[in-house]
Scaffold this motif. Sequence first.
Motif, PDB file in Angstrom:
ATOM      1  N   MET A  12      43.123  27.092  30.533  1.00  0.00           N
ATOM      2  CA  MET A  12      42.325  28.278  30.813  1.00  0.00           C
ATOM      3  C   MET A  12      43.267  29.476  30.796  1.00  0.00           C
ATOM      4  N   ASP A  13      42.755  30.650  30.470  1.00  0.00           N
ATOM      5  CA  ASP A  13      43.620  31.833  30.364  1.00  0.00           C
ATOM      6  C   ASP A  13      43.869  32.518  31.700  1.00  0.00           C
ATOM      7  N   ARG A  14      43.305  31.970  32.783  1.00  0.00           N
ATOM      8  CA  ARG A  14      43.465  32.587  34.105  1.00  0.00           C
ATOM      9  C   ARG A  14      43.394  31.531  35.188  1.00  0.00           C
ATOM     10  N   ASN A  15      43.832  31.906  36.381  1.00  0.00           N
ATOM     11  CA  ASN A  15      43.749  31.032  37.545  1.00  0.00           C
ATOM     12  C   ASN A  15      42.298  30.893  37.983  1.00  0.00           C
ATOM     13  N   GLN A  20      40.186  38.126  35.984  1.00  0.00           N
ATOM     14  CA  GLN A  20      40.717  38.393  34.646  1.00  0.00           C
ATOM     15  C   GLN A  20      42.041  37.674  34.456  1.00  0.00           C
ATOM     16  N   ALA A  21      42.444  37.562  33.189  1.00  0.00           N
ATOM     17  CA  ALA A  21      43.775  37.050  32.878  1.00  0.00           C
ATOM     18  C   ALA A  21      44.800  38.099  33.287  1.00  0.00           C
ATOM     19  N   GLU A  28      46.818  41.866  41.064  1.00  0.00           N
ATOM     20  CA  GLU A  28      46.064  41.090  42.055  1.00  0.00           C
ATOM     21  C   GLU A  28      44.760  40.520  41.528  1.00  0.00           C
ATOM     22  N   ALA A  29      44.120  41.183  40.566  1.00  0.00           N
ATOM     23  CA  ALA A  29      42.861  40.668  40.010  1.00  0.00           C
ATOM     24  C   ALA A  29      43.071  39.360  39.262  1.00  0.00           C
ATOM     25  N   SER A  30      44.322  39.051  38.925  1.00  0.00           N
ATOM     26  CA  SER A  30      44.627  37.811  38.196  1.00  0.00           C
ATOM     27  C   SER A  30      45.102  36.692  39.119  1.00  0.00           C
ATOM     28  N   TYR A  31      45.228  36.960  40.411  1.00  0.00           N
ATOM     29  CA  TYR A  31      45.763  35.952  41.331  1.00  0.00           C
ATOM     30  C   TYR A  31      44.822  34.771  41.526  1.00  0.00           C
TER      31      TYR A  31
END
Length: 192
Positions: A12-15, A20-21, A28-31
């Motif tokens: 997957m491209d993100r957690n 978002q990635a 922080e939005a990618s954490y």
Amino acid sequence: DVTNPATGKTWMDRNLGASQAADSSKHEASYGDLYQWGRFADGHQCRSSDTTHQRSSTDNPGHGDFIAKTPAPYDWRNPQNNSLWQGVNGINNPCPKGYRLPTKGEWEAELNSWGANKNATGAFNSPLKLPVADFRNHSDGSLNQAGTSGNYWSSTISSNNNYSQVLFFTNATALMPAPGRASGCSVRCIKD
């Protein structure tokens, strides 16, 4: 999806839980969320979830609290269950259909693809763009090392069967320790 050409693995491209990635190591939005090893997405993984000190005797505690202040071996479940998160059909697999938790070997292959930068810089510069998403302490549920470390669960059980392996990195290093399963760490799913 994102594929690392060096390993041939698709992730997957993100957690899990990220909106978002990552476009920077400290965005922080990618954490995303912080899971206790072996638990399903029941609300405990939210960074601001309440805490309890009552361990669960079942694979699904029946609430969304982060289970903290656990005695050694620092597991939210008593007795421990080594069968959780094993494969795409594993008990409590939090990943979307067709995805699962990576193994220690799969994380090590990713780590080796970073070349000389075995640290947070290498993690972000890799095709996976892994951010320093922090972790949640098993003793009290507090967030630790904000913006300074990445802690990513694997499905692999440690050699003594009490702990589970993570990919851990800071600005200085990257390695594969085995913390207690009550710790809250990131999940990055790999395609089966």
